[in-house]
Design a protein around this motif. Structure first.
Motif, mmCIF file in Angstrom:
data_model
loop_
_atom_site.group_PDB
_atom_site.id
_atom_site.type_symbol
_atom_site.label_atom_id
_atom_site.label_comp_id
_atom_site.label_asym_id
_atom_site.label_seq_id
_atom_site.Cartn_x
_atom_site.Cartn_y
_atom_site.Cartn_z
ATOM 1 N N ILE A 1 0.826 -1.202 0.000
ATOM 2 C CA ILE A 1 0.000 0.000 0.000
ATOM 3 C C ILE A 1 0.863 1.255 0.000
ATOM 4 O O ILE A 1 0.566 2.232 -0.678
ATOM 5 C CB ILE A 1 -0.963 -0.013 1.204
ATOM 6 C CG1 ILE A 1 -1.975 -1.143 1.026
ATOM 7 C CG2 ILE A 1 -1.660 1.326 1.371
ATOM 8 C CD1 ILE A 1 -2.834 -1.406 2.232
ATOM 9 N N VAL A 2 1.972 1.249 0.753
ATOM 10 C CA VAL A 2 2.791 2.460 0.892
ATOM 11 C C VAL A 2 3.734 2.697 -0.279
ATOM 12 O O VAL A 2 4.296 3.773 -0.404
ATOM 13 C CB VAL A 2 3.598 2.459 2.217
ATOM 14 C CG1 VAL A 2 2.679 2.448 3.402
ATOM 15 C CG2 VAL A 2 4.564 1.309 2.263
ATOM 16 N N GLN A 3 3.944 1.716 -1.142
ATOM 17 C CA GLN A 3 4.725 1.861 -2.372
ATOM 18 C C GLN A 3 6.183 2.250 -2.177
ATOM 19 O O GLN A 3 6.761 2.923 -3.022
ATOM 20 C CB GLN A 3 4.054 2.872 -3.305
ATOM 21 C CG GLN A 3 2.668 2.455 -3.746
ATOM 22 C CD GLN A 3 2.695 1.318 -4.737
ATOM 23 O OE1 GLN A 3 3.293 1.430 -5.785
ATOM 24 N NE2 GLN A 3 2.060 0.220 -4.412
ATOM 25 N N HIS A 4 6.774 1.855 -1.064
ATOM 26 C CA HIS A 4 8.223 2.039 -0.905
ATOM 27 C C HIS A 4 8.747 0.970 0.037
ATOM 28 O O HIS A 4 8.025 0.507 0.917
ATOM 29 C CB HIS A 4 8.577 3.443 -0.413
ATOM 30 C CG HIS A 4 8.234 3.701 1.025
ATOM 31 N ND1 HIS A 4 9.052 3.311 2.068
ATOM 32 C CD2 HIS A 4 7.173 4.302 1.595
ATOM 33 C CE1 HIS A 4 8.500 3.671 3.213
ATOM 34 N NE2 HIS A 4 7.354 4.277 2.948
ATOM 35 N N PRO A 5 9.978 0.560 -0.167
ATOM 36 C CA PRO A 5 10.532 -0.454 0.733
ATOM 37 C C PRO A 5 10.753 0.124 2.129
ATOM 38 O O PRO A 5 11.071 1.312 2.275
ATOM 39 C CB PRO A 5 11.867 -0.835 0.075
ATOM 40 C CG PRO A 5 12.226 0.341 -0.758
ATOM 41 C CD PRO A 5 10.936 0.982 -1.180
ATOM 42 N N GLY A 6 10.526 -0.684 3.129
ATOM 43 C CA GLY A 6 10.766 -0.234 4.493
ATOM 44 C C GLY A 6 12.246 -0.052 4.763
ATOM 45 O O GLY A 6 13.096 -0.740 4.191
ATOM 46 N N SER B 1 -0.310 -7.721 21.705
ATOM 47 C CA SER B 1 -0.798 -7.475 20.352
ATOM 48 C C SER B 1 0.291 -7.784 19.331
ATOM 49 O O SER B 1 1.464 -7.873 19.656
ATOM 50 C CB SER B 1 -1.251 -6.023 20.210
ATOM 51 O OG SER B 1 -0.209 -5.140 20.536
ATOM 52 N N THR B 2 -0.136 -7.938 18.100
ATOM 53 C CA THR B 2 0.780 -8.192 16.998
ATOM 54 C C THR B 2 0.847 -6.954 16.124
ATOM 55 O O THR B 2 -0.188 -6.393 15.767
ATOM 56 C CB THR B 2 0.298 -9.382 16.152
ATOM 57 O OG1 THR B 2 0.190 -10.530 16.985
ATOM 58 C CG2 THR B 2 1.248 -9.675 15.014
ATOM 59 N N HIS B 3 2.035 -6.538 15.796
ATOM 60 C CA HIS B 3 2.233 -5.356 14.953
ATOM 61 C C HIS B 3 2.962 -5.798 13.690
ATOM 62 O O HIS B 3 4.108 -6.227 13.747
ATOM 63 C CB HIS B 3 3.052 -4.298 15.697
ATOM 64 C CG HIS B 3 2.389 -3.850 16.959
ATOM 65 N ND1 HIS B 3 1.705 -2.670 17.052
ATOM 66 C CD2 HIS B 3 2.287 -4.438 18.169
ATOM 67 C CE1 HIS B 3 1.208 -2.545 18.270
ATOM 68 N NE2 HIS B 3 1.560 -3.613 18.961
ATOM 69 N N VAL B 4 2.292 -5.698 12.575
ATOM 70 C CA VAL B 4 2.861 -6.098 11.298
ATOM 71 C C VAL B 4 3.393 -4.859 10.589
ATOM 72 O O VAL B 4 2.649 -3.905 10.365
ATOM 73 C CB VAL B 4 1.809 -6.812 10.417
ATOM 74 C CG1 VAL B 4 2.407 -7.203 9.084
ATOM 75 C CG2 VAL B 4 1.245 -8.014 11.141
ATOM 76 N N MET B 5 4.650 -4.873 10.249
ATOM 77 C CA MET B 5 5.267 -3.740 9.552
ATOM 78 C C MET B 5 5.737 -4.204 8.172
ATOM 79 O O MET B 5 6.894 -4.500 7.955
ATOM 80 C CB MET B 5 6.414 -3.178 10.377
ATOM 81 C CG MET B 5 5.943 -2.646 11.715
ATOM 82 S SD MET B 5 7.074 -1.521 12.500
ATOM 83 C CE MET B 5 7.231 -0.224 11.320
ATOM 84 N N ASP B 6 4.757 -4.298 7.281
ATOM 85 C CA ASP B 6 5.054 -4.788 5.939
ATOM 86 C C ASP B 6 4.571 -3.835 4.847
ATOM 87 O O ASP B 6 4.472 -4.203 3.688
ATOM 88 C CB ASP B 6 4.451 -6.167 5.728
ATOM 89 C CG ASP B 6 2.940 -6.158 5.750
ATOM 90 O OD1 ASP B 6 2.347 -5.093 5.995
ATOM 91 O OD2 ASP B 6 2.335 -7.224 5.514
ATOM 92 N N GLY B 7 4.257 -2.606 5.223
ATOM 93 C CA GLY B 7 3.813 -1.617 4.252
ATOM 94 C C GLY B 7 2.450 -1.918 3.659
ATOM 95 O O GLY B 7 2.086 -1.387 2.628
#
Length: 57
Positions: free
Chosen positions: A18-23, A46-52
Motif C-alpha cells: 500500500i505504501v509503495q516504498h521499501p521499508g 498485540s501483533t504489529h505487522v510492519m510490511d507496508g
C-alpha cells in the motif's frame, strides 16, 4: 531483504504494498522505540505487522 532479489521481483513486491516504498531499518527502529516507551504503555499482547500493507493489499 529486497536487495537479494532480481530488480523486477523487488519492484513487484514494492508495487504490491500500500505504501509503495521499501521499508527502512530506521522505520522499524523508530517503531520499536515507540513501543518501548511510555506512550505505548497500553499496547500489550498485540501483533504489529510492519510490511507496508503487503499482507492486507
Amino acid at each position: 531483504m529486497l536487495r537479494s532479489l532480481p530488480q523486477e521481483v523487488a519492484e513487484g513486491v514494492i508495487a504490491a504494498q500500500i505504501v509503495q516504498h521499501p521499508g527502512r531499518p530506521e522505520e522499524i527502529a523508530e517503531y520499536v522505540c515507540f513501543l518501548a516507551g511510555d506512550s505505548a504503555s497500553l499496547a500489550v499482547g498485540s501483533t504489529h505487522v510492519m510490511d507496508g500493507g503487503y499482507l492486507t493489499h
